[in-house]
Design a protein around this motif. Sequence first.
Motif, mmCIF file in Angstrom:
data_model
loop_
_atom_site.group_PDB
_atom_site.id
_atom_site.type_symbol
_atom_site.label_atom_id
_atom_site.label_comp_id
_atom_site.label_asym_id
_atom_site.label_seq_id
_atom_site.Cartn_x
_atom_site.Cartn_y
_atom_site.Cartn_z
ATOM 1 N N ILE A 175 -22.306 55.280 -40.047
ATOM 2 C CA ILE A 175 -22.681 54.182 -39.165
ATOM 3 C C ILE A 175 -21.539 53.174 -39.124
ATOM 4 O O ILE A 175 -21.100 52.678 -40.167
ATOM 5 C CB ILE A 175 -23.951 53.455 -39.653
ATOM 6 C CG1 ILE A 175 -25.090 54.453 -39.935
ATOM 7 C CG2 ILE A 175 -24.366 52.382 -38.653
ATOM 8 C CD1 ILE A 175 -25.671 55.093 -38.709
ATOM 9 N N TRP A 176 -21.055 52.878 -37.924
ATOM 10 C CA TRP A 176 -20.068 51.810 -37.746
ATOM 11 C C TRP A 176 -20.849 50.594 -37.283
ATOM 12 O O TRP A 176 -21.287 50.511 -36.139
ATOM 13 C CB TRP A 176 -19.031 52.237 -36.711
ATOM 14 C CG TRP A 176 -17.769 51.421 -36.751
ATOM 15 C CD1 TRP A 176 -17.425 50.471 -37.654
ATOM 16 C CD2 TRP A 176 -16.671 51.511 -35.826
ATOM 17 N NE1 TRP A 176 -16.184 49.946 -37.369
ATOM 18 C CE2 TRP A 176 -15.705 50.565 -36.256
ATOM 19 C CE3 TRP A 176 -16.415 52.285 -34.695
ATOM 20 C CZ2 TRP A 176 -14.496 50.374 -35.576
ATOM 21 C CZ3 TRP A 176 -15.222 52.107 -34.022
ATOM 22 C CH2 TRP A 176 -14.271 51.165 -34.461
ATOM 23 N N ASN A 177 -21.053 49.656 -38.182
ATOM 24 C CA ASN A 177 -22.004 48.575 -37.990
ATOM 25 C C ASN A 177 -21.339 47.276 -37.530
ATOM 26 O O ASN A 177 -20.632 46.630 -38.300
ATOM 27 C CB ASN A 177 -22.769 48.346 -39.301
ATOM 28 C CG ASN A 177 -23.773 47.222 -39.207
ATOM 29 O OD1 ASN A 177 -24.236 46.881 -38.126
ATOM 30 N ND2 ASN A 177 -24.112 46.646 -40.342
ATOM 31 N N PHE A 178 -21.597 46.897 -36.274
ATOM 32 C CA PHE A 178 -21.087 45.639 -35.740
ATOM 33 C C PHE A 178 -22.188 44.583 -35.645
ATOM 34 O O PHE A 178 -21.990 43.537 -35.042
ATOM 35 C CB PHE A 178 -20.483 45.856 -34.348
ATOM 36 C CG PHE A 178 -19.158 46.563 -34.367
ATOM 37 C CD1 PHE A 178 -17.968 45.845 -34.471
ATOM 38 C CD2 PHE A 178 -19.089 47.944 -34.276
ATOM 39 C CE1 PHE A 178 -16.744 46.502 -34.475
ATOM 40 C CE2 PHE A 178 -17.867 48.609 -34.280
ATOM 41 C CZ PHE A 178 -16.691 47.881 -34.383
ATOM 42 N N THR A 179 -23.347 44.858 -36.235
ATOM 43 C CA THR A 179 -24.447 43.907 -36.180
ATOM 44 C C THR A 179 -24.343 42.907 -37.327
ATOM 45 O O THR A 179 -23.517 43.050 -38.231
ATOM 46 C CB THR A 179 -25.810 44.621 -36.273
ATOM 47 O OG1 THR A 179 -26.072 45.009 -37.635
ATOM 48 C CG2 THR A 179 -25.838 45.858 -35.388
ATOM 49 N N SER A 180 -25.228 41.902 -37.299
ATOM 50 C CA SER A 180 -25.250 40.891 -38.360
ATOM 51 C C SER A 180 -26.018 41.360 -39.582
ATOM 52 O O SER A 180 -26.060 40.663 -40.598
ATOM 53 C CB SER A 180 -25.883 39.606 -37.824
ATOM 54 O OG SER A 180 -27.212 39.861 -37.360
ATOM 55 N N LYS A 181 -26.622 42.527 -39.522
ATOM 56 C CA LYS A 181 -27.489 43.036 -40.582
ATOM 57 C C LYS A 181 -26.718 43.908 -41.574
ATOM 58 O O LYS A 181 -25.937 44.770 -41.186
ATOM 59 C CB LYS A 181 -28.605 43.885 -39.957
ATOM 60 C CG LYS A 181 -29.597 44.471 -40.931
ATOM 61 C CD LYS A 181 -30.552 43.431 -41.464
ATOM 62 C CE LYS A 181 -31.656 44.075 -42.291
ATOM 63 N NZ LYS A 181 -32.588 43.061 -42.822
ATOM 64 N N ARG A 182 -26.950 43.652 -42.855
ATOM 65 C CA ARG A 182 -26.429 44.553 -43.896
ATOM 66 C C ARG A 182 -27.398 45.719 -44.027
ATOM 67 O O ARG A 182 -28.564 45.516 -44.362
ATOM 68 C CB ARG A 182 -26.280 43.820 -45.229
ATOM 69 C CG ARG A 182 -25.114 42.849 -45.253
ATOM 70 C CD ARG A 182 -24.867 42.321 -46.659
ATOM 71 N NE ARG A 182 -23.679 41.484 -46.709
ATOM 72 C CZ ARG A 182 -22.442 41.933 -46.855
ATOM 73 N NH1 ARG A 182 -22.235 43.236 -46.971
ATOM 74 N NH2 ARG A 182 -21.417 41.115 -46.894
ATOM 75 N N LEU A 183 -26.931 46.900 -43.770
ATOM 76 C CA LEU A 183 -27.794 48.068 -43.716
ATOM 77 C C LEU A 183 -27.952 48.742 -45.066
ATOM 78 O O LEU A 183 -27.021 48.811 -45.857
ATOM 79 C CB LEU A 183 -27.230 49.065 -42.703
ATOM 80 C CG LEU A 183 -27.053 48.536 -41.277
ATOM 81 C CD1 LEU A 183 -26.378 49.596 -40.420
ATOM 82 C CD2 LEU A 183 -28.385 48.132 -40.677
ATOM 83 N N SER A 184 -29.141 49.262 -45.283
ATOM 84 C CA SER A 184 -29.428 50.030 -46.492
ATOM 85 C C SER A 184 -29.537 51.499 -46.101
ATOM 86 O O SER A 184 -30.323 51.861 -45.210
ATOM 87 C CB SER A 184 -30.744 49.555 -47.120
ATOM 88 O OG SER A 184 -31.086 50.353 -48.235
ATOM 89 N N VAL A 185 -28.740 52.343 -46.752
ATOM 90 C CA VAL A 185 -28.742 53.777 -46.444
ATOM 91 C C VAL A 185 -28.752 54.575 -47.742
ATOM 92 O O VAL A 185 -28.315 54.091 -48.788
ATOM 93 C CB VAL A 185 -27.505 54.177 -45.604
ATOM 94 C CG1 VAL A 185 -27.536 53.509 -44.247
ATOM 95 C CG2 VAL A 185 -26.226 53.841 -46.339
ATOM 96 N N PRO A 186 -29.222 55.820 -47.704
ATOM 97 C CA PRO A 186 -29.225 56.660 -48.909
ATOM 98 C C PRO A 186 -27.829 57.167 -49.246
ATOM 99 O O PRO A 186 -26.905 57.078 -48.430
ATOM 100 C CB PRO A 186 -30.153 57.811 -48.525
ATOM 101 C CG PRO A 186 -30.046 57.907 -47.036
ATOM 102 C CD PRO A 186 -29.870 56.490 -46.558
#
Length: 218
Positions: A175-186
Motif C-alpha cells: 500500500i502506498w499511503n498518501f492519506t492522513s491515516k496510519r494504517l494497520s496491516v498484517p
Amino acid sequence: MSDTSPKRLGKIPSIRRLPRYLKCLEEYDRQGREIISSTEFSKDLKWLPIVVKKDLQIVSPPTKKRTGYDVKGTIKAIERFLAWENPMPTILIGVGHFGMALLRYGKFKGVDFLASFDSDPAKEGLSVGGVSVLPMSGLEGFVRTHAVEIAVLTTPGDCAQAITDDLVRWGVKAIWNFTSKRLSVPDGVFVQREDLSAGLAELTAKIKHIQGVEETSL
C-alpha cells in the motif's frame, strides 16, 4: 542470500537516493557517455564520493578498473535491484485532486497503473492520464482478476483503514499511503506512508534557520 533479505536491501536512505542516481545516469546515457568516473558522478550529484560509493555497493554495479562506472550497466543494476524492470500491476483509489495529479504525472517507474477507483458516480468512465476511473463496486473483482500487487491510497483518512482491510483480504501486498491515516496491516504486507507535511516542515525550518543566521550576522 536472496535479494529481499534485510542485509541485501541495505540502508533505507541509500535506497531512497537510487532514483536520483538513475536519473543522472540516464542523462549520461542520452549524452552518449559510456563510463562515468566516481569523482565526476559525485560532483554532478553534489554528494560526497564515499556516499556514492556506499550507496551503489548495494546494487553491485559493473565498473571498469581505474575508469569508473559503466553507465548502461549501472542503470540496469539499479532497475533490477528496485524491481523496476517489470512494472507491477497497480491501482489508485480516490480520484480527487491529488489522485488525479498522481495519475497525470505518469512518470513512476516500477508501477503499471491498470485502473483507478472512486465512489463518485460522476467520475465513472473518466480517463485521467490514460487511466480509467471505475466504480468502487468493481474493486474486488478487478483486484482478484488482475492480481494487483500495489494499491495507491489517496482517499479521505476516515475510510482508508476499511479499504486497506479489504485490499489485504483480496491479496494486495503493498500500500502506498498518501492519506492522513496510519494504517494497520498484517505481517507480509508493506505500507509506505508519504507525509507531505514532513517535507514542508523540513523546508520551512531550513528557511527560518537561514534567515535567523543572516539576521544575527547583520
